[in-house]
Design a protein around this motif. Structure first.
Motif, PDB file in Angstrom:
ATOM      1  N   LYS A  80       0.787  -1.231   0.147  1.00  0.00           N
ATOM      2  CA  LYS A  80       0.083  -0.073   0.104  1.00  0.00           C
ATOM      3  C   LYS A  80       0.861   1.309  -0.014  1.00  0.00           C
ATOM      4  O   LYS A  80       2.034   1.315   0.616  1.00  0.00           O
ATOM      5  N   LEU A  81       0.308   2.151  -0.868  1.00  0.00           N
ATOM      6  CA  LEU A  81       0.911   3.410  -0.724  1.00  0.00           C
ATOM      7  C   LEU A  81       0.168   4.579  -0.039  1.00  0.00           C
ATOM      8  O   LEU A  81      -1.057   4.683  -0.227  1.00  0.00           O
ATOM      9  N   MET A  82       0.718   5.522   0.723  1.00  0.00           N
ATOM     10  CA  MET A  82      -0.070   6.454   1.202  1.00  0.00           C
ATOM     11  C   MET A  82      -0.474   7.617   0.133  1.00  0.00           C
ATOM     12  O   MET A  82       0.514   7.665  -1.108  1.00  0.00           O
ATOM     13  N   PRO A  83      -1.816   8.373   0.234  1.00  0.00           N
ATOM     14  CA  PRO A  83      -1.899   9.265  -0.985  1.00  0.00           C
ATOM     15  C   PRO A  83      -1.176  10.522  -0.703  1.00  0.00           C
ATOM     16  O   PRO A  83      -0.503  10.920   0.088  1.00  0.00           O
ATOM     17  N   ARG A  84      -0.687  10.979  -1.940  1.00  0.00           N
ATOM     18  CA  ARG A  84       0.098  12.169  -2.115  1.00  0.00           C
ATOM     19  C   ARG A  84      -0.750  13.478  -1.738  1.00  0.00           C
ATOM     20  O   ARG A  84      -1.970  13.328  -1.806  1.00  0.00           O
ATOM     21  N   ARG A  85      -0.145  14.377  -1.354  1.00  0.00           N
ATOM     22  CA  ARG A  85      -0.942  15.766  -1.067  1.00  0.00           C
ATOM     23  C   ARG A  85      -1.785  16.058  -2.331  1.00  0.00           C
ATOM     24  O   ARG A  85      -1.316  16.230  -3.518  1.00  0.00           O
ATOM     25  N   GLY A  86      -3.049  16.142  -2.130  1.00  0.00           N
ATOM     26  CA  GLY A  86      -3.997  16.728  -3.406  1.00  0.00           C
ATOM     27  C   GLY A  86      -4.385  15.353  -4.005  1.00  0.00           C
ATOM     28  O   GLY A  86      -5.224  15.584  -4.974  1.00  0.00           O
ATOM     29  N   GLU A  87      -3.885  14.191  -3.631  1.00  0.00           N
ATOM     30  CA  GLU A  87      -4.442  12.978  -4.296  1.00  0.00           C
ATOM     31  C   GLU A  87      -5.795  12.718  -3.931  1.00  0.00           C
ATOM     32  O   GLU A  87      -5.896  12.213  -2.733  1.00  0.00           O
ATOM     33  N   SER A  88      -6.693  12.692  -4.519  1.00  0.00           N
ATOM     34  CA  SER A  88      -7.892  11.953  -4.080  1.00  0.00           C
ATOM     35  C   SER A  88      -7.929  10.439  -4.148  1.00  0.00           C
ATOM     36  O   SER A  88      -7.558   9.934  -5.169  1.00  0.00           O
ATOM     37  N   LEU A  89      -8.815   9.644  -3.188  1.00  0.00           N
ATOM     38  CA  LEU A  89      -8.860   8.446  -3.318  1.00  0.00           C
ATOM     39  C   LEU A  89     -10.390   8.214  -2.898  1.00  0.00           C
ATOM     40  O   LEU A  89     -11.045   8.398  -2.009  1.00  0.00           O
ATOM     41  N   GLN A  90     -10.811   7.227  -3.926  1.00  0.00           N
ATOM     42  CA  GLN A  90     -12.370   6.914  -3.843  1.00  0.00           C
ATOM     43  C   GLN A  90     -12.817   5.838  -2.508  1.00  0.00           C
ATOM     44  O   GLN A  90     -11.821   5.218  -2.300  1.00  0.00           O
ATOM     45  N   LEU A  91     -13.842   5.874  -1.991  1.00  0.00           N
ATOM     46  CA  LEU A  91     -13.952   5.046  -1.052  1.00  0.00           C
ATOM     47  C   LEU A  91     -13.936   3.717  -1.289  1.00  0.00           C
ATOM     48  O   LEU A  91     -14.476   3.071  -2.343  1.00  0.00           O
ATOM     49  N   GLY A  92     -13.312   2.519  -0.706  1.00  0.00           N
ATOM     50  CA  GLY A  92     -13.043   1.286  -0.939  1.00  0.00           C
ATOM     51  C   GLY A  92     -11.778   1.099  -1.692  1.00  0.00           C
ATOM     52  O   GLY A  92     -11.492   0.011  -1.809  1.00  0.00           O
TER      53      GLY A  92
END
Length: 556
Positions: A80-92
């Motif tokens: 797993k990678l952490m989201p970058r600043r400003g990177e959106s991630l959909q639920l699930g």
């Protein structure tokens, strides 16, 4: 991780293809051009794509372990990678990948692929295993010690140096190994702000802060240490591989010729440490090597190891799983160890002679055949010597048990050896046991005829001393032994070859005089080139046995 490997061929043409359960370490050995490096590249491709390739040369299939749900979830967290600043991630969804490669995927799908890797092999490999597989070959193993970004300490570590800098236990383990190898202490230097670099120090850091800090004491400590770039290629390659294995923590590690740049003792230590690093983990390490020292290190580590010997000759490939207990026997027997018999793993053929004098002579004859009459010479052949004719069998049998074509060469006085000595000689050639008694009777009869001649069988002509009937019996016996790779000098002994040179001495003195007379410069008139008979034909007959498809004497 990898449960089972299937190859495309077996121990001989027509034999069942090799398939074996995967141990923590699998080592591919064999002659040059036998497919060892190709095996690694095909495993790498499968671990990256998860698909069979019909035109593969070595690999047929890989089967993966199916983990528990808890283990699958842990594996997912590993990529797993952490989201970058400003990177959106959909639920699930979650992000997987490595460094600049990032995929937004439904976590439910990823978990399903991890739970059933064989059913979903392409997705499992593409989205998970490919990021946990690394191959080390050539220059890239040295590049592993290049400076790396320090990264964000508030984010997960993304490189081996970042892991090493943060993990005291792994840093201590790498430092122990490097110190045992080179007598220097590996340290990780953060004083070039934003970068991590490796150094070698004459003393270990007194505290963690002396190593990990950027205050005056830390700067002074690191400035007194040697940058690892200043070390030899051996130091850089060894340290880079150890660092990547322990701190990089790949699930699948493929290493091509790890012994490059390394002294034999370091190759042994590397093999031992690499193998031990897999204990208690689900790591799988695959190695292609030409180093018997590396193989010894792996086996003596106590870690389960598969040794797979590959060969390729005349468009025919073979593969054989070598029993560890047989290799341990080669390593533990002082006689076998002293002759360098384990080198035979890396040659197509082996010839075992009675003494070092015999070995040097026959090897020179073969070299001249390869240079001037290559159709008679034996390519990729290792010549090794026993201590006497009684110990030739001690070397032959374990080599053949490993599937290595090994021919024995002895003088005619092998006929003097009756009882268990003669029987064990036949056993080393894997002759049928029912033939021992009749061959023993013929041996005794031929020997008696030679004794009645009143002449020395070794020095006065061997079988030529006999009448026609006895000579035919002797030749028939030796012909049968030759079918099983046991070759007897029928007209006497080593010194009976090349009699036209008129050398009268014996043993090492004979060899020196022969070498003087046959010359060393091919452009000089005294240089002896191959003929069509004598010892030249003798070596050719051994080659014929090596090259026979129906060769006797090698157990499948």
């Amino acid at each position: 991780m990898i449960k089972k490997i299937s190859l495309k061929f077996g121990s001989a043409p027509g034999e069942q293809a090799v398939s074996f359960d995967c141990t923590p370490v699998t080592v591919f050995v064999g002659p040059n051009n036998s497919g060892k490096s190709k095996a690694l590249s095909e495993i790498l491709h499968f671990c990256s794509e998860g698909t069979k390739v019909e035109n593969n040369i070595i690999l047929s299939d890989l089967i993966f372990d199916e983990p528990s749900e808890q283990a699958a979830k842990q594996n997912l967290e590993h990529v797993k990678l952490m989201p970058r600043r400003g990177e959106s991630l959909q639920l699930g969804n979650t992000i997987v990948g490595k460094k600049s490669v990032r995929y937004h995927m439904p976590e439910h799908d990823l978990l399903a692929w991890l739970l059933a890797p064989n059913t979903n092999s392409h997705a499992f490999c593409f989205y998970y295993l490919s990021y946990n597989t690394i191959i080390l070959n050539g220059q890239n193993r040295i590049n592993l010690i290049e400076d790396q970004p320090a990264g964000d300490l508030q984010q997960p570590a993304h490189s081996s140096f970042q892991v090493l800098f943060r993990d005291d236990n792994k840093r201590s383990e790498v430092r122990r190994i490097v110190h045992e190898a080179f007598g220097l202490y590996l340290t990780i230097d953060p004083t070039n702000l934003g970068q991590l670099r490796l150094r070698l120090s004459k003393r270990a850091p007194s505290t963690a802060m002396e190593e990990r800090g950027i205050h005056d004491e830390a700067v002074s400590y690191h400035s007194a240490s040697l940058p690892i770039h200043s070390g030899s290629d051996g130091i850089k390659a060894f340290t880079g591989m150890i660092t990547e294995i322990i701190a990089g923590d790949p699930k699948i590690l493929l290493i091509d010729e790890p012994e490059a740049f390394l002294h034999p003792s370091l190759a042994y230590k590397l093999g031992k440490e690499i193998a031990q690093a897999t204990l208690g983990s689900d790591k799988r390490i695959f190695v292609s090597t030409h180093s018997p020292n590396f193989v010894m290190g792996c086996i003596q580590s106590g870690t389960p190891v598969n040794i797979v010997r590959l060969t390729y000759r005349n468009e025919v490939s073979t593969a054989r799983i070598l029993p560890n207990h047989e290799i341990l026997r080669l390593m533990r027997n002082p006689l076998l160890r002293s002759t360098g018999v384990l080198e035979g793993l890396f040659y197509e053929y082996v010839i075992v002679t009675e003494s070092d004098t015999d070995r040097a002579f026959y090897q020179e004859i073969n070299e001249r055949l390869l240079n001037f009459k290559p159709e008679w010479g034996i390519p990729n052949c290792l010549f090794i010597n026993a201590q006497n004719k009684q110990t030739v069998k001690t070397i032959l049998k374990p080599l053949r048990s490993l599937g290595i074509p090994a021919a024995g060469v002895v003088d005619i006085d092998i006929l003097k050896e009756g009882g268990t000595v003669w029987t064990s000689f036949l056993e080393s050639g894997f002759l049928p046991s029912l033939s021992y008694r009749p061959y023993s009777d013929i041996r005794a009869a031929v020997k008696q005829s030679l004794d009645l001649s009143g002449s020395c069988m070794k020095r006065h002509g061997g079988l030529t001393l006999l009448n026609e009937s006895a000579r035919e019996a002797g030749n028939n016996l030796f012909d049968e032994l030759a079918r099983y790779g046991l070759f007897v000098v029928r007209h006497g002994e080593l010194e009976s070859w090349l009699q036209e040179l008129q050398v009268s001495h014996h043993g090492p003195t004979w060899l020196i005089e022969v070498f003087n007379k046959i010359g060393e410069d091919p452009d000089k008139p005294n240089y002896l080139k191959p003929g069509d008979d004598d010892v030249w034909r003798f070596i050719f007959q051994i080659k014929e046995w090596f090259f026979r498809k129906d060769r006797k004497g090698i157990p499948f």
